[in-house]
Design an enzyme around this catalytic site. Structure first.
Site, PDB file in Angstrom:
ATOM      1  N   ASN A 155      46.559  50.225  49.903  1.00 23.43           N
ATOM      2  CA  ASN A 155      47.730  50.576  49.115  1.00 23.43           C
ATOM      3  C   ASN A 155      47.408  50.886  47.658  1.00 23.43           C
ATOM      4  O   ASN A 155      48.017  51.753  47.046  1.00 23.43           O
ATOM      5  CB  ASN A 155      48.778  49.456  49.197  1.00 23.43           C
ATOM      6  N   GLY A 204      58.921  49.740  58.166  1.00 21.95           N
ATOM      7  CA  GLY A 204      59.830  50.891  58.149  1.00 21.95           C
ATOM      8  C   GLY A 204      59.980  51.572  56.794  1.00 21.95           C
ATOM      9  O   GLY A 204      60.041  52.801  56.711  1.00 21.95           O
ATOM     10  N   THR A 241      67.928  37.459  66.810  1.00 23.63           N
ATOM     11  CA  THR A 241      68.738  38.621  67.205  1.00 23.63           C
ATOM     12  C   THR A 241      68.189  39.868  66.532  1.00 23.63           C
ATOM     13  O   THR A 241      67.965  39.880  65.320  1.00 23.63           O
ATOM     14  CB  THR A 241      70.210  38.380  66.815  1.00 23.63           C
ATOM     15  N   CYS A 329      49.821  42.800  38.912  1.00 20.00           N
ATOM     16  CA  CYS A 329      49.242  42.434  37.611  1.00 20.00           C
ATOM     17  C   CYS A 329      48.758  43.678  36.885  1.00 20.00           C
ATOM     18  O   CYS A 329      47.962  44.441  37.411  1.00 20.00           O
ATOM     19  CB  CYS A 329      48.065  41.496  37.807  1.00 20.00           C
TER      20      CYS A 329
HETATM   21  N1  PLP Z   1      50.498  45.820  53.864  1.00 19.49           N
HETATM   22  C1  PLP Z   1      50.357  46.822  52.985  1.00 19.49           C
HETATM   23  C2  PLP Z   1      49.082  47.595  52.949  1.00 19.49           C
HETATM   24  C3  PLP Z   1      51.385  47.141  52.104  1.00 19.49           C
HETATM   25  O1  PLP Z   1      51.230  48.128  51.219  1.00 19.49           O
HETATM   26  C4  PLP Z   1      52.581  46.383  52.158  1.00 19.49           C
HETATM   27  C5  PLP Z   1      53.681  46.640  51.203  1.00 19.49           C
HETATM   28  O2  PLP Z   1      53.473  46.909  50.050  1.00 19.49           O
HETATM   29  C6  PLP Z   1      52.687  45.357  53.112  1.00 19.49           C
HETATM   30  C7  PLP Z   1      51.628  45.111  53.944  1.00 19.49           C
HETATM   31  C8  PLP Z   1      53.923  44.529  53.231  1.00 19.49           C
HETATM   32  O3  PLP Z   1      54.950  45.242  53.858  1.00 19.49           O
HETATM   33  P1  PLP Z   1      56.458  44.702  53.748  1.00 19.49           P
HETATM   34  O4  PLP Z   1      56.930  45.053  52.392  1.00 19.49           O
HETATM   35  O5  PLP Z   1      57.209  45.434  54.809  1.00 19.49           O
HETATM   36  O6  PLP Z   1      56.402  43.250  54.010  1.00 19.49           O
END
Ligand code: PLP
Length: 387
Positions: A155, A204, A241, A329
Site C-alpha cells: 500500500n 470492498g 448476520t 506517521c
Molecule cells: N491490507 C492492506 C494492504 C491495506 O492497504 C489495507 C487498508 O488500508 C488493509 C489491509 C485493511 O483493509 P480494511 O480497511 O478493509 O480493514
C-alpha cells in the site's frame, strides 16, 4: 476555479454507480435475513449467493471457498488466527512466516500470536525496492511452518511481489500460502490458480465498493478455526448476520473492476509515469520509493529529501489536491513507517514520503495541475526549513 483532485485511491475509493445501484434494493425492499426460510429471506439469500458466485468467478475459485467478512483487516485476522488456532488444535505446526512490509492487519496479528500465544515467527526482510528474495523464503520454511503470509502489493510503496514464484516454493513443502491482496483488484489478476494462493484477503472499499465488507478466500481442504463464533453463517467459518447489501455491492464492484482492468490499468500507468518522469526532474533530491516497474499501475510514491511531508500534504490540500504519506506517521519526530524502514530508508528521509494514488476520475489535466503545484510547494517548504 476551485479544483478538487483526489489522489488517495489506495486509502479508499468512492462507491461506483454500478455497485451503488446493485446495493440499493437491499436497503429497502429486499431486507430479509438471509437465514430466513420465507420469501423475504430467500430473496436476500439469493443476492448473497449470487454475490459469492461473482466473487468466485473473478478469483477462479469455487463459491464455497469465499467467506464474506467485515473488512480486509478481518479477513487477514481470520486467515492467520484461524490457521494458527487450527494448527494448535491438531498439534501440527507452530511456525508462521510473514514479510516485514505487511499491513499491520497481518504483522500485528502475527506478532500477537508469537508474543502471547507461543507461536514462532519469522519476518522476512525486503530489499531497497520492497521485494522479497525467494531464497529467503526457501531458507525460512520449516517442517512445522503452518502458514506463509506475504502481501501481493504494498500500500505505501506500491511494490508487487512475484507471488506465483513464492507460492510454488511453499507448495513444494505442502505449506499453505496466504496473501493480503487488498491493493490488487483493478490492477492485478486475482486468479488463484495462476497465483497458487491458498488464501487471500480483499476489502470492498479499495475497488469502488462499499466500506465495511471484505472477502477471505480459503482454498478447499484448508481448515481454519473460526475466529468469530456464534451462528452457522458462512459455513460456520464466520458467524454474524451477513451484510447482504454490502456484499452485493462488493461483488458488483469487483466484477466491474475486473472488466475495466486491462484498459484502466494501462491508462493509469501512463498517467502515473508522467509523474515519475517529471517530478524527480522538477524537484531536486527526489527519488521514487518502491520498485520502479514491478508496482501497482496507479501508484506513485516519492521521497523528498530535507522536508517533512506534513507541510506538503497541507499545502496540496489548500490547492484542492488530496494526497497522503501512505502511512499514519508523517513526521520525523514520530516513529517512521515500518515499511519504509524495512526497505532501508532512514527515519529522516522517511519523513519526506509522499504517495499519490490515481483512480478512475484522474485525468491528464489533473496530472498537469499536480506538476504545476507540487514542485514550487516543495521548493518553498525547503526554503522555510533553511535548505
Ligand atoms: N491490507 C492492506 C494492504 C491495506 O492497504 C489495507 C487498508 O488500508 C488493509 C489491509 C485493511 O483493509 P480494511 O480497511 O478493509 O480493514
Amino acid at each position: 476555479m476551485n479544483r478538487s483532485i483526489y489522489l488517495d485511491h489506495s486509502a479508499t475509493t468512492p462507491v461506483s454507480e454500478t455497485a451503488l445501484a446493485a446495493m440499493l434494493p437491499y436497503f429497502s425492499e429486499i431486507y430479509g435475513n438471509a437465514s430466513g426460510i420465507y420469501a423475504q429471506g430467500r430473496r436476500a439469500k439469493e443476492g448473497l449467493e449470487n454475490a459469492r458466485l461473482i466473487v468466485a468467478d473473478v478469483l477462479n475459485a469455487q463459491p464455497g471457498e469465499i467467506i464474506f467478512t467485515s473488512c480486509g483487516s478481518e479477513s487477514d485476522n481470520l486467515v492467520l488466527r484461524g490457521a494458527a488456532w487450527q494448527a494448535r488444535r491438531s498439534g501440527k505446526g507452530r511456525h508462521l512466516i510473514v514479510s516485514a512490509i505487511e499491513h499491520k492487519a497481518v504483522l500485528d496479528t502475527a506478532h500477537q500470536l508469537a508474543d502471547f500465544f507461543d507461536f514462532d515467527l519469522t519476518v522476512l526482510p525486503v530489499d531497497g525496492q520492497g521485494l522479497i528474495d525467494p531464497d529467503d523464503l526457501r531458507a525460512a520454511l520449516r517442517a512445522d511452518t503452518l502458514l506463509v503470509s506475504i502481501m501481493t502489493a504494498n500500500n505505501e510503496i506500491g511494490t508487487v511481489q512475484p507471488i506465483a514464484e513464492l507460492t510454488a516454493i511453499a507448495r513444494e513443502h505442502g505449506i499453505p500460502f496466504h496473501s493480503d491482496a487488498v491493493q490488487a483488484p483493478g490492477h492485478l489478476s486475482l486468479d488463484v490458480e495462476t497465483s497458487g494462493l491458498d488464501a487471500l484477503a480483499l476489502s470492498g472499499h479499495k475497488f469502488y465498493g462499499p466500506k465495511g465488507v471484505g472477502v477471505a478466500y480459503v482454498r478447499g481442504g484448508t481448515t481454519l478455526m473460526p475466529m468469530q463464533t456464534g451462528g452457522g453463517h458462512e459455513r460456520k467459518r464466520r458467524a454474524g448476520t451477513e451484510n447482504v447489501a454490502g456484499i452485493v455491492g462488493l461483488a458488483a464492484a469487483l466484477a466491474e473492476a475486473e472488466t475495466l482492468r486491462p484498459a484502466e490499468s494501462t491508462r493509469l500507468a501512463t498517467l502515473r509515469n508522467r509523474l515519475f518522469d517529471a517530478i524527480p526532474a522538477l524537484v531536486p533530491d527526489t527519488r521514487i520509493s518502491g520498485h520502479p516497474q514491478q508496482r501497482l499501475s496507479h501508484h506513485a510514491s516519492f521521497l523528498f529529501a530535507g522536508i517533512e511531508i506534513q507541510g506538503v500534504l497541507m499545502g496540496l490540500d489548500m490547492v484542492g489536491i488530496a494526497a497522503s504519506s501512505g502511512s499514519a506517521c508523517t513526521s520525523a519526530a514520530q516513529a517512521p513507517s515500518h515499511i519504509l524502514v524495512a526497505a532501508g530508508i532512514d527515519p529522516i528521509a522517511a519523513a519526506g514520503h509522499l504517495r499519490l494514488t490515481l483512480g478512475r476520475s484522474t485525468t491528464d489535466e489533473d496530472i498537469d495541475y499536480v506538476l504545476e503545484t507540487l514542485p514550487p510547494l516543495v521548493h518553498r517548504l525547503r526554503q522555510f526549513s533553511g535548505r
